[in-house]
Scaffold this motif. Structure first.
Motif, PDB file in Angstrom:
ATOM      1  N   LEU A   1       0.832  -1.208   0.000  1.00  0.00           N
ATOM      2  CA  LEU A   1       0.000   0.000   0.000  1.00  0.00           C
ATOM      3  C   LEU A   1       0.863   1.254   0.000  1.00  0.00           C
ATOM      4  N   LEU A   2       1.971   1.235   0.720  1.00  0.00           N
ATOM      5  CA  LEU A   2       2.875   2.390   0.710  1.00  0.00           C
ATOM      6  C   LEU A   2       3.439   2.622  -0.691  1.00  0.00           C
ATOM      7  N   LEU A   3       3.834   1.534  -1.357  1.00  0.00           N
ATOM      8  CA  LEU A   3       4.395   1.654  -2.708  1.00  0.00           C
ATOM      9  C   LEU A   3       3.364   2.156  -3.708  1.00  0.00           C
ATOM     10  N   LEU A   4       2.104   1.809  -3.508  1.00  0.00           N
ATOM     11  CA  LEU A   4       1.051   2.206  -4.442  1.00  0.00           C
ATOM     12  C   LEU A   4       0.445   3.566  -4.125  1.00  0.00           C
ATOM     13  N   ASP A   5       0.286   3.866  -2.845  1.00  0.00           N
ATOM     14  CA  ASP A   5      -0.509   5.027  -2.431  1.00  0.00           C
ATOM     15  C   ASP A   5       0.334   6.197  -1.931  1.00  0.00           C
ATOM     16  N   GLN A   6       1.432   5.924  -1.250  1.00  0.00           N
ATOM     17  CA  GLN A   6       2.227   6.999  -0.657  1.00  0.00           C
ATOM     18  C   GLN A   6       3.422   7.388  -1.519  1.00  0.00           C
ATOM     19  N   PHE A   7       4.259   6.430  -1.866  1.00  0.00           N
ATOM     20  CA  PHE A   7       5.503   6.754  -2.545  1.00  0.00           C
ATOM     21  C   PHE A   7       5.303   7.422  -3.910  1.00  0.00           C
ATOM     22  N   PRO A   8       4.279   7.056  -4.697  1.00  0.00           N
ATOM     23  CA  PRO A   8       4.084   7.788  -5.955  1.00  0.00           C
ATOM     24  C   PRO A   8       3.850   9.284  -5.743  1.00  0.00           C
ATOM     25  N   ARG A   9       3.306   9.654  -4.608  1.00  0.00           N
ATOM     26  CA  ARG A   9       3.087  11.072  -4.323  1.00  0.00           C
ATOM     27  C   ARG A   9       4.419  11.785  -4.100  1.00  0.00           C
ATOM     28  N   ASN A  10       5.415  11.062  -3.641  1.00  0.00           N
ATOM     29  CA  ASN A  10       6.758  11.626  -3.527  1.00  0.00           C
ATOM     30  C   ASN A  10       7.470  11.634  -4.879  1.00  0.00           C
TER      31      ASN A  10
END
Length: 196
Positions: free
Chosen positions: A71-80
């Motif tokens: 979920l971090l790779l899909l939802d959070q990191f793309p925002r960075n």
């Protein structure tokens, strides 16, 4: 695989205390724009993000820690990685589907408290009123269970996201990146509130 999962979780959360909470300095990592953080994530996790977005890491969802890391790779990191670009939201739908199924099964309740926060985030990021209402309810429940002061803040942010979706049906701050026309009302909202 396990090493990558552990690395993602250790970077994002660090060591958790007995309440399932990280050190206070993590809030800056999560919620403040920082070019150095973005570049670190790009260098260290960019390949994993691309693999997640391409659907190549589905096996991670077979256990709790892997699901949270995915979920971090899909939802959070793309925002960075993709600020001010439509790709920032390219993992949202898959993250939403994974999170919703996990929550519907009640599996979030066996996670550390702070991990639950980031399982709920794909709902908070959804341009969907029902998902927003569910997200607010989940944060209220988590706040009541933990009694930890951080969760009042998480709940308030969830309510603010919900209110924007109830008012506009979408997040106006995404319009430019997604090629959407911003209405006069949305423009006034952004000028007043910034962010979202």
């Amino acid at each position: 695989m396990t090493e990558d999962i552990d690395d993602v979780l250790d970077f994002w959360f660090g060591e958790l205390n007995d309440e399932g909470m990280p050190r206070e300095d993590r809030h800056g990592l999560w919620f403040r724009k920082d070019a150095d953080t973005d570049e670190f994530i790009r260098a260290r996790y960019g390949t994993l993000v691309e693999q997640a977005l391409a659907g190549e890491l589905g096996a991670w969802a077979e256990n709790d820690r892997g699901l949270v890391a995915l979920l971090l790779l899909l939802d959070q990191f793309p925002r960075n990685l993709f600020r001010d670009d439509a790709r920032a939201f390219s993992g949202d739908q898959r993250a939403f589907e994974l999170a919703q199924a996990f929550i519907a099964a009640g599996h979030h309740q066996r996670l550390p408290a702070i991990h639950q926060v980031f399982v709920f985030m794909p709902l908070e990021h959804a341009e969907d009123a029902d998902a927003q209402e569910e997200c607010v309810a989940l944060f209220r429940e988590l706040e009541a269970i933990t009694g930890h002061p951080d969760f009042a803040g998480f709940r308030r942010y969830a309510q603010a996201h919900r209110d924007v979706i109830v008012r506009f049906g979408r997040f106006p701050h995404r319009n430019a990146a997604l090629g959407r026309t911003t209405t006069a009302e949305e423009r006034a909202h952004l000028e007043e509130h910034g962010g979202f």
